[in-house]
Design a protein around this motif. Structure first.
Motif, PDB file in Angstrom:
ATOM      1  N   ALA A 163       0.818  -1.215   0.000  1.00  0.00           N
ATOM      2  CA  ALA A 163       0.000   0.000   0.000  1.00  0.00           C
ATOM      3  C   ALA A 163       0.847   1.259   0.000  1.00  0.00           C
ATOM      4  O   ALA A 163       0.421   2.300  -0.528  1.00  0.00           O
ATOM      5  N   TRP A 164       2.066   1.184   0.565  1.00  0.00           N
ATOM      6  CA  TRP A 164       2.895   2.397   0.633  1.00  0.00           C
ATOM      7  C   TRP A 164       3.330   2.868  -0.751  1.00  0.00           C
ATOM      8  O   TRP A 164       3.733   4.012  -0.913  1.00  0.00           O
TER       9      TRP A 164
ATOM     10  N   VAL B  44      -6.240   0.977  -3.286  1.00  0.00           N
ATOM     11  CA  VAL B  44      -5.655   1.870  -2.280  1.00  0.00           C
ATOM     12  C   VAL B  44      -5.823   3.317  -2.721  1.00  0.00           C
ATOM     13  O   VAL B  44      -5.311   3.718  -3.775  1.00  0.00           O
TER      14      VAL B  44
ATOM     15  N   SER C 144      -5.168   6.040  -0.389  1.00  0.00           N
ATOM     16  CA  SER C 144      -4.143   6.844   0.290  1.00  0.00           C
ATOM     17  C   SER C 144      -3.540   6.022   1.409  1.00  0.00           C
ATOM     18  O   SER C 144      -4.120   5.028   1.862  1.00  0.00           O
ATOM     19  N   VAL C 145      -2.357   6.468   1.870  1.00  0.00           N
ATOM     20  CA  VAL C 145      -1.682   5.771   2.956  1.00  0.00           C
ATOM     21  C   VAL C 145      -0.793   6.753   3.705  1.00  0.00           C
ATOM     22  O   VAL C 145      -0.233   7.689   3.108  1.00  0.00           O
TER      23      VAL C 145
ATOM     24  N   ALA D 248      -4.130   2.879   5.797  1.00  0.00           N
ATOM     25  CA  ALA D 248      -4.455   2.917   4.365  1.00  0.00           C
ATOM     26  C   ALA D 248      -5.964   3.017   4.199  1.00  0.00           C
ATOM     27  O   ALA D 248      -6.729   2.330   4.903  1.00  0.00           O
TER      28      ALA D 248
END
Length: 283
Positions: free
Chosen positions: A197-198, A242, A244-245, A266
């Motif tokens: 997710a990053w 996804v 945002s994170v 996330a």
């Protein structure tokens, strides 16, 4: 759908004040699902249960079958250790798998699976905690092979992609993270890949979840990201994508740092839009 993963540093340090800080961070985040590592239980009290009760969430946890290594570090054989899941939606299924141990002493690592009864599409959600020995990349590779197979066994029956959270104790470019992701090297399970997710974070966003600014970290350790939210490829119409994170819990709360790790948060395209949490239950 807001997902959080967080290693809570078991019952080390000023744990009574820290748990209030942990609660404050989670209350502010208002997560839908939380994967927790280093959760303590002692004398009939369980940190995950207490957090769930305070937050109005469902919960389940899995105790380590080999907590002795941890208990000696703490100097207290009465405190248990495990992984836990907190959820806005009921936990309708669960399973646990032991992970391979390093040579020598068993450090009791495991992975916990939960199926969450979210509206529209059930969510297959996992949390884990890999061995922390700096030289044990090969062991972590074996652990992620078991983890990937565990996910493959439990991910079916829903269009929502599996969400795998946890403290992997590994840098993003390590063999074990590439192996689990399966898109920079051959995947641990043929055809099964996971997106970190990053990768969707703003490039300037602070990323380290284990950082020297944290007073619980011994001097000399580099800032590094070792905590992850992995998500399978999106389902139909971008389900589970996804958005945002970012980090959370990366500073003091009322002068107390909540944990030695920062949390990862996330926001995913949700299974459906539903109402507020419907209470809490341990499965």
């Amino acid at each position: 759908m807001r997902v959080v993963t967080w290693n809570l540093w078991w019952r080390f340090g000023p744990w009574e004040r820290r748990r209030q800080a942990i609660l404050a961070v989670l209350r502010d985040l208002r997560p839908d699902v939380v994967g927790l590592q280093e959760v303590w239980a002692c004398g009939g009290e369980n940190l995950a249960e207490w957090l769930a009760d305070e937050l109005g969430l469902y919960w389940t946890w899995a105790a380590s079958e080999a907590p002795e290594w941890w208990q000696r570090r703490l100097g207290d054989s009465t405190v248990d250790l495990g992984n836990a899941v907190l959820s806005r939606w009921p936990v309708v299924d669960r399973a646990v798998v032991r992970l391979p141990k390093p040579d020598g002493e068993d450090d009791g690592r495991l992975a916990l699976y939960t199926r969450l009864d979210a509206p529209g599409h059930p969510v297959p959600f996992f949390t884990t905690h890999l061995t922390s020995l700096a030289h044990a990349s090969a062991v972590r590779c074996e652990q992620v092979r078991v983890l990937a197979g565990f996910v493959a066994d439990h991910r079916g029956g829903t269009a929502f992609p599996p969400v795998v959270t946890g403290d992997f104790n590994a840098w993003p470019d390590s063999d074990e993270i590439r192996l689990f992701g399966g898109y920079k090297t051959a995947p641990a399970v043929p055809g099964q890949v996971f997106l970190d997710a990053w990768e969707y974070a703003d490039p300037g966003t602070p990323a380290a979840t284990w950082a020297a600014a944290n007073p619980y970290i011994k001097p000399g350790n580099p800032d590094v990201r070792i905590d992850y939210i992995h998500v399978g490829p999106p389902g139909p119409d971008g389900l589970g994508h996804v958005h945002s994170v970012h980090r959370a819990g990366d500073g003091p709360v009322d002068s107390v740092w909540p944990s030695d790790h920062a949390a990862v948060v996330a926001d995913l395209a949700p299974p459906s839009y539903g109402g507020p949490a419907r209470g809490r239950r341990d499965l």
